[in-house]
Design a protein around this motif. Structure first.
Motif, PDB file in Angstrom:
ATOM      1  N   GLY A  15       0.774  -1.229   0.000  1.00  0.00           N
ATOM      2  CA  GLY A  15       0.000   0.000   0.000  1.00  0.00           C
ATOM      3  C   GLY A  15       0.802   1.274   0.000  1.00  0.00           C
ATOM      4  N   TRP A  16       2.134   1.180   0.173  1.00  0.00           N
ATOM      5  CA  TRP A  16       2.939   2.398   0.270  1.00  0.00           C
ATOM      6  C   TRP A  16       2.975   3.171  -1.044  1.00  0.00           C
ATOM      7  N   PHE A  74       1.660   7.058  -1.041  1.00  0.00           N
ATOM      8  CA  PHE A  74       2.602   8.168  -1.085  1.00  0.00           C
ATOM      9  C   PHE A  74       2.940   8.647  -2.494  1.00  0.00           C
ATOM     10  N   GLY A  75       2.417   7.978  -3.517  1.00  0.00           N
ATOM     11  CA  GLY A  75       2.613   8.445  -4.881  1.00  0.00           C
ATOM     12  C   GLY A  75       4.049   8.415  -5.348  1.00  0.00           C
ATOM     13  N   GLY A 129      -0.214  -9.734   8.009  1.00  0.00           N
ATOM     14  CA  GLY A 129      -0.269  -8.583   7.128  1.00  0.00           C
ATOM     15  C   GLY A 129       0.239  -7.348   7.841  1.00  0.00           C
ATOM     16  N   GLY A 130       0.830  -6.436   7.093  1.00  0.00           N
ATOM     17  CA  GLY A 130       1.266  -5.184   7.681  1.00  0.00           C
ATOM     18  C   GLY A 130       0.075  -4.302   8.000  1.00  0.00           C
ATOM     19  N   GLY A 131       0.325  -3.243   8.774  1.00  0.00           N
ATOM     20  CA  GLY A 131      -0.731  -2.300   9.081  1.00  0.00           C
ATOM     21  C   GLY A 131      -1.074  -2.243  10.550  1.00  0.00           C
ATOM     22  N   LEU A 132      -2.231  -1.694  10.845  1.00  0.00           N
ATOM     23  CA  LEU A 132      -2.668  -1.443  12.209  1.00  0.00           C
ATOM     24  C   LEU A 132      -3.240  -2.714  12.833  1.00  0.00           C
ATOM     25  N   HIS A 133      -2.773  -3.036  14.046  1.00  0.00           N
ATOM     26  CA  HIS A 133      -3.223  -4.233  14.756  1.00  0.00           C
ATOM     27  C   HIS A 133      -3.507  -3.909  16.219  1.00  0.00           C
ATOM     28  N   PHE A 152       0.759   3.055   8.413  1.00  0.00           N
ATOM     29  CA  PHE A 152       2.068   3.220   7.796  1.00  0.00           C
ATOM     30  C   PHE A 152       3.133   3.656   8.789  1.00  0.00           C
ATOM     31  N   GLY A 153       2.713   4.007   9.997  1.00  0.00           N
ATOM     32  CA  GLY A 153       3.645   4.472  11.009  1.00  0.00           C
ATOM     33  C   GLY A 153       2.907   4.867  12.268  1.00  0.00           C
TER      34      GLY A 153
END
Length: 469
Positions: A48-49, A53-54, A369-373, A387-388
């Motif tokens: 998703g990065w 962030f384009g 999966g990456g991301g919020l947990h 993302f951070g």
């Protein structure tokens, strides 16, 4: 003088930006503010990065299918070779401004020239040998009034002599290295032969000091103003996360609130003095000062004269406070644009913890999966994109730097990076809290790792820079 984030972003967006780094996470403040058009890295971005962030990401790991210890220099050079082999058409005639996480290596510049890209760079830095060699740097630090651990530069590693001089535990370092590579805690003579095999001397040998490891960011402005930024506790001796002694394992910007105020004040004074000495030599931009606290006495171990692996997390705090991120200030100062505004130095809830793979080389069959947990009933539950730190609530964590299924993991490589607003370790950064332990156990339980049919080969090049001990 640039004092606002809007003004800084407008200047940095004037020409599409390029950064080279070990992992895209390290330039997150530049990505969040839309200052980067392209990133060359060893490890790839999380899912998703690119859409978020384009920017275009060109990384070694997704193409090679191996997460290993490839150095930044070798990794980025191989990425550029792959771009060239694929034709590199989209790079020809492309104008880019280098927004450096670290300095541009000559072979990268040559490869970009061959692709037909036009690269604008900041003025060349002065060559300062004291910044590259740990032995010379330690002597220079003392010459400008810094207090350091007892040490000696030795041409040979004689355990009996070193034990007599430094006691039962001492630290041996090779002259070069980053993130803990080349830093060894020695308690037994049997540990010395492997150190001799990896790198020749003379070595820097120091007395071991038990105490919290603290890092201070310092910004040297184009007008020679020196500003000391937020301190963080470095996580370098945490059991249960797969890191050998000295290996950088993350940081905690909230933990300094629980440490000795006199020691932190003295560390800040020492860091400012060193910054003024560097300014007099012509240094500009960020540097990190690594201390170990011996009671109320801070001992300066070394300098990291670049952005650091914690600069991105500091930037997340600064963006949340609507302040000009230090990463942007660093780049602007390198280009000769002085930035203004006094940074905050108070403690703030921001933690990153690097969890490493232990054991033999394996292949990832399944991964979280990456991301919020959020940790619930002993399991990590996915809560959405993250993302951070900015996406992270007080009870959440964000998982980053995860290998994709099919990736081969060599021993000791990062398995994931956990980001949270709450502490995951004790205030001195040496042990997981009960919650931190449950979180790490849940993270590891989310992986399915299978043995390799054939041993994976170590690639050329490996990395490191000493972290505090």
């Amino acid at each position: 003088m640039i004092t606002s984030c809007d003004e800084a972003v407008a200047r940095l967006r004037a020409v599409p930006g390029l950064s080279c780094c070990a992992r895209p996470l390290f330039v997150l403040p530049l990505l969040r503010t839309g200052c980067l058009s392209a990133v060359l890295s060893v490890e790839g971005p999380d899912a998703g990065w690119e859409g978020e962030f384009g920017a275009r990401f060109h990384a070694l790991e997704p193409g090679g299918g191996v997460r290993d210890h490839t150095s930044l220099g070798a990794g980025v050079h191989e990425v550029l070779r792959r771009i060239a082999r694929s034709g590199g058409g989209s790079w020809r005639g492309r104008e880019l401004a280098l927004l450096p996480y670290t300095s541009m290596k000559p072979e990268w510049r040559t490869a970009l020239d061959a692709l037909g890209a036009r690269l604008a760079e900041p003025p060349a830095r002065l060559a300062l040998p004291v910044l590259g060699d740990k032995r010379a740097q330690r002597a220079w630090l003392r010459s400008v009034g810094a207090v350091t651990p007892s040490d000696a530069v030795v041409p040979a590693l004689d355990h009996r002599e070193l034990r007599r001089r430094f006691g039962d535990r001492y630290v041996v370092q090779t002259p070069m290295g980053a993130s803990g590579k080349g830093t060894h805690l020695v308690t037994d003579e049997a540990q010395l032969p492997p150190i001799r095999e990896v790198g020749g001397g003379p070595w820097l040998v120091s007395g071991y000091v038990e105490g919290p490891a603290v890092n201070l960011h310092v910004l040297v402005s184009a007008d020679s103003t020196v500003r000391v930024l937020r301190p963080s506790v470095q996580l370098t001796r945490v059991e249960g996360i797969g890191a050998p002694f000295g290996t950088y394992s993350g940081c905690d910007f909230g933990a300094p609130a629980l440490l000795s105020p006199p020691a932190l004040a003295r560390a800040g004074t020492a860091a400012r003095r060193v910054g003024e000495a560097l300014a007099a030599l012509g240094y500009r931009g960020l540097f990190g000062a690594d201390f170990v606290l011996d009671g109320d006495r801070p001992l300066l171990l070394e300098l990291n004269c670049r952005m650091q692996g914690s600069t991105w997390l500091l930037g997340e705090l600064e963006l949340a406070e609507e302040a000009l991120p230090s990463a942007l200030r660093h780049v602007l100062e390198l280009y000769g644009h002085a930035t203004g505004g006094e940074p905050r130095t108070d403690a703030a809830g921001a933690v990153q913890l690097v969890v490493r793979h232990t054991g033999a080389a394996v292949r990832v069959a399944a991964a979280p999966g990456g991301g919020l947990h959020r940790l619930k009933d002993g399991r990590l539950r996915y809560c959405g994109a993250g993302f951070g730190l900015l996406e992270c609530g007080p009870d959440d964590c964000v998982l980053l730097q995860l290998p994709s299924p099919g990736t081969v993991l060599l021993p000791g490589v990062p398995l994931a990076r956990v980001v949270a607003r709450h502490a995951l370790t004790t205030p001195d950064g040496t042990a997981l809290t009960a919650h931190g332990r449950r979180l790490v156990e849940a993270l590891r339980a989310g992986f399915v790792l299978t043995p390799l049919e054939e041993p994976a080969q170590e690639p050329v090049g490996s990395v490191g820079s000493a972290a505090p001990w």
